[in-house]
Design an enzyme around this catalytic site. Structure first.
Site, short mmCIF file in Angstrom:
data_model
loop_
_atom_site.label_atom_id
_atom_site.label_comp_id
_atom_site.label_asym_id
_atom_site.label_seq_id
_atom_site.Cartn_x
_atom_site.Cartn_y
_atom_site.Cartn_z
N ARG A 189 4.43 6.50 -1.41
CA ARG A 189 3.29 7.37 -1.15
C ARG A 189 3.72 8.64 -0.46
O ARG A 189 4.61 8.62 0.41
CB ARG A 189 2.27 6.66 -0.23
N HIS A 230 4.55 12.07 -9.73
CA HIS A 230 3.90 10.76 -9.53
C HIS A 230 3.95 9.93 -10.83
O HIS A 230 2.92 9.55 -11.40
CB HIS A 230 2.44 10.92 -9.07
N GLU A 247 -1.25 16.11 -3.73
CA GLU A 247 -0.98 16.06 -5.17
C GLU A 247 -2.16 16.64 -5.93
O GLU A 247 -3.31 16.40 -5.54
CB GLU A 247 -0.74 14.62 -5.63
N1 LIG Z 1 4.77 5.97 -7.49
C1 LIG Z 1 3.91 5.22 -8.10
O1 LIG Z 1 3.40 5.55 -9.16
C2 LIG Z 1 3.57 3.89 -7.53
C3 LIG Z 1 3.53 3.71 -6.18
N2 LIG Z 1 3.20 2.50 -5.65
C4 LIG Z 1 3.19 2.36 -4.21
O2 LIG Z 1 4.32 1.55 -3.82
C5 LIG Z 1 4.05 0.96 -2.55
C6 LIG Z 1 4.50 -0.48 -2.55
O3 LIG Z 1 3.76 -1.24 -3.48
P1 LIG Z 1 3.92 -2.83 -3.59
O4 LIG Z 1 5.33 -3.22 -3.47
O5 LIG Z 1 3.17 -3.24 -4.80
O6 LIG Z 1 3.14 -3.28 -2.29
P2 LIG Z 1 3.28 -4.65 -1.49
O7 LIG Z 1 2.03 -4.78 -0.72
O8 LIG Z 1 3.68 -5.75 -2.39
O9 LIG Z 1 4.49 -4.35 -0.49
C7 LIG Z 1 4.41 -3.49 0.58
C8 LIG Z 1 5.33 -3.99 1.66
O10 LIG Z 1 5.32 -3.04 2.71
C9 LIG Z 1 5.41 -3.76 3.92
N3 LIG Z 1 4.93 -2.93 5.02
C10 LIG Z 1 3.66 -2.63 5.37
N4 LIG Z 1 3.64 -1.85 6.46
C11 LIG Z 1 4.94 -1.63 6.79
C12 LIG Z 1 5.56 -0.90 7.82
N5 LIG Z 1 4.83 -0.24 8.75
N6 LIG Z 1 6.90 -0.88 7.86
C13 LIG Z 1 7.64 -1.55 6.94
N7 LIG Z 1 7.10 -2.30 5.96
C14 LIG Z 1 5.76 -2.33 5.88
C15 LIG Z 1 4.58 -4.98 3.69
O11 LIG Z 1 4.90 -6.03 4.58
C16 LIG Z 1 4.91 -5.33 2.26
O12 LIG Z 1 5.94 -6.28 2.19
C17 LIG Z 1 2.57 1.19 -2.31
O13 LIG Z 1 2.42 2.29 -1.44
C18 LIG Z 1 2.03 1.58 -3.66
O14 LIG Z 1 0.88 2.36 -3.57
C19 LIG Z 1 2.92 1.44 -6.46
C20 LIG Z 1 2.95 1.57 -7.82
C21 LIG Z 1 3.24 2.83 -8.46
O1 LIG Z 2 -2.00 5.65 -11.50
C1 LIG Z 2 -0.84 6.05 -11.35
O2 LIG Z 2 -0.16 6.53 -12.24
C2 LIG Z 2 -0.23 5.93 -9.98
C3 LIG Z 2 0.05 4.53 -9.61
C4 LIG Z 2 0.21 4.35 -8.16
O3 LIG Z 2 0.59 5.21 -7.42
C5 LIG Z 2 -0.14 3.03 -7.61
O4 LIG Z 2 -0.41 2.12 -8.40
O5 LIG Z 2 -0.18 2.91 -6.39
#
Ligand SMILES: NC(=O)C1=CN([C@@H]2O[C@H](COP(=O)(O)OP(=O)(O)OC[C@H]3O[C@@H](n4cnc5c(N)ncnc54)[C@H](O)[C@@H]3O)[C@@H](O)[C@H]2O)C=CC1
Ligand SMILES: O=C(O)CCC(=O)C(=O)O
Length: 526
Positions: free
Chosen positions: A230, A278, A259
């Protein structure tokens, strides 16, 4: 028919599912004021990361029942306002995990081998092999911040590439980290030791600017950082300064504080930085996954069913939900029943999970019981999302207990409501997979399925009383569908349970109470 607005591009597979139950309008690139002016027409809103669903938009969405985020992060939805208004917010927690993890790995390799700049140089007609000498990731240390779904997959791939893995995640156990092949360390140590840092955490007040000037200063001079999580987790000004001054040697950034990325110091940095718009979730596979996942949940909610990945209803994972769905129905029915028996203002709800049910998670059942209990007062304004808040605001205390030793049925649920008019209790079970039966009312054993219109009387068990009540109901043209008496001792106190084909006309309860032997009567609509 319900109406769904899709305000960001989503895969056709999602639209097809929504179209089974709703009229679907796809209107992308709406300005906030345009969205505010039309959102009132819609029952559901489906978005990706492009639409910011603000407080004002939610407040204008007076018909909204659900907001579906086709992706993981719901930081573009004002979830507290949605919760306050009883609007379910759902996401797709796993649909784009692999896509985001692979993007992070791709960024790491692209940074290490200068692929974007080498590509651009060849396309300009150059053949410069010296400038683009890279580094290997093999045997290098990768620091993973956030060892959740995406972080864990990154770890698996990086391990296979021969990297040493460190992780910072305060919410994960050492055992779990070890299983994934990571050594858990604190953030400072990770910053000091990692050759690459990749971020996979949500943006929260604690993680905002987690990567700031102070932390960047602790990193190795040859370190590279990747953010596919993020925008705002990295302080962009501090990163630009660290790259320009050579404090670290590379960054690959997919997500930004604002963004689409506007004016930014990050654009002015050369081959040390890779920027993508993104794209973490932008694979064909992920877009189908998230569209189907979220569209199915919107469809279910519009059909009155619970959603499997609601972010503002705690504790409903898909497996739990599948198993508990019939029990939630039971809890809601018992909540409605006990709330109407108690009448007036309920101050305390005791919820007891009995028998096999005692081993289950109680939270969804508590929510469903409260939804039922508050139905009389709030009707369709109460739902799984706001039931707990509404109960709290009304000062209803909830006590949950479990008793695995009660074994008269495999699992039963007992609700007892105490209010300004007294205490009433009901117990119910599921027969087969989903058939609800009431097994106890106010301590009297019964065995009846609930029906829409019911009458309960507390009376003395004596000859003639059933006939008198039957004649009285007949004189008001009320047809009795079934009747059962529950008693503890012969000719003692008893409860009569009647299922009626029609609602009771006004005034009849007062007449029923006048029947000799009947002490009290309650009418219930389920
Ligand atoms: N660039 C993109 O298009 C995408 C971005 N994302 C983002 O990726 C991130 C991770 O997604 P997931 O792995 O699915 O989430 P998840 O919920 O499975 O994992 C997140 C992890 O972060 C940890 N966490 C929370 N607060 C923390 C802190 N203060 N310090 C260290 N660790 C902490 C949690 O314990 C958890 O293990 C999210 O922000 C999500 O929005 C997800 C999909 C696509
Ligand atoms: O919709 C998208 O392409 C972004 C996905 C994303 O950032 C998320 O799933 O957290």
């Amino acid at each position: 028919m319900s109406k769904v607005l899709v305000s960001d591009p989503i895969d056709q597979a999602g639209i097809d599912i929504l179209s089974q139950v709703a009229t679907v309008d796809v209107k992308t690139n709406l300005k906030p004021e345009e969205l505010i002016s039309i959102i009132g027409e819609y029952d559901a809103l489906m978005i990706r990361s492009g639409t910011r669903v603000t407080q004002e938009i939610i407040e204008a969405g007076t018909n909204l029942k659900i907001i579906g985020r086709a992706g993981v992060g719901v930081d573009n939805v004002h979830v507290p306002t949605a919760t306050r208004h009883g609007i379910v917010v759902v996401n797709s927690p796993e649909g784009n995990t692999i896509a985001a993890a692979e993007h992070a790995i791709a960024m790491m390799l692209a940074l290490s081998r200068h692929i974007p700049d080498a590509n651009a140089s060849v396309k300009r007609g150059e053949w410069d092999r010296k400038t683009f000498v890279g580094t290997e990731v093999y045997k290098k240390t990768l620091g993973i911040v956030g060892l959740g779904k995406i972080g864990s997959h990154v770890a698996a791939v990086a391990k296979a590439m021969g990297m040493k893995l460190l992780a910072f995640d305060p919410f994960i156990s050492t055992e779990r980290a070890e299983q994934i092949g990571c050594q858990l360390v604190d953030m400072d140590l990770l910053a000091q030791q990692a050759d690459y840092i990749t971020l996979h955490i949500p943006k929260t007040p604690e993680t905002t600017h987690l990567i700031n000037a102070e932390l960047l200063a602790k990193m190795k001079p040859n370190a590279r950082i990747i953010n596919c999580a993020r925008g705002g987790i990295i302080d962009e000004d501090a990163l630009a300064n660290a790259l320009k001054s050579g404090q670290i040697i590379g960054a690959a950034i997919d997500v930004f504080e604002s963004e689409p990325l506007g004016e930014s110091k990050l654009r002015d940095i050369g081959k040390e930085i890779i920027l993508t718009p993104h794209l973490g979730a932008s694979t064909a596979e992920a877009q189908v996954n998230v569209a189907i996942d979220v569209a199915e949940q919107i469809r279910d909610v519009l059909l009155g069913l619970p959603a499997r990945s609601a972010v503002n209803i705690p504790g409903l994972g898909p497996d739990v939900l599948e198993e508990l769905k019939p029990y939630m129905q039971l809890a809601e029915t018992l909540g409605k029943l006990v709330g109407q028996l108690a009448g007036g203002r309920v101050e305390l709800l005791n919820i007891r999970l009995q028998g096999e049910l005692a081993t289950n998670t109680s939270q969804p059942l508590v929510i469903a019981s409260l939804k039922g209990l508050l139905h009389q007062a709030l009707r369709e304004r109460v739902n799984y999302v706001n039931a707990s808040i509404e109960a709290k605001e009304r000062g209803i205390r909830v006590i949950e207990t479990r008793d695995a030793s009660i074994r008269d049925y495999s699992g039963s649920l007992h609700l007892e409501a105490t209010g300004n008019l007294g205490t009433h209790a009901v117990t119910g079970v599921l027969l087969g997979d989903s058939e609800i039966h009431l097994t106890n009312i106010d301590g009297f054993p019964i065995n009846v399925p609930p029906s829409q219109h019911m009458l309960f009387t507390l009376h003395r068990d004596m000859p003639g009383i059933i006939g008198k009540l039957g004649s009285l109901l007949g004189s008001f043209n009320v047809n009795i569908a079934s009747m059962q008496v529950g008693r503890k001792i012969v000719r003692g106190d008893a409860v009569m349970t009647l299922s009626l084909d029609d609602p009771l006309p006004d005034g009849i309860l007062a007449e029923i109470i006048k029947v000799p032997g009947i002490r009290d009567a309650y009418t219930v609509t389920l």
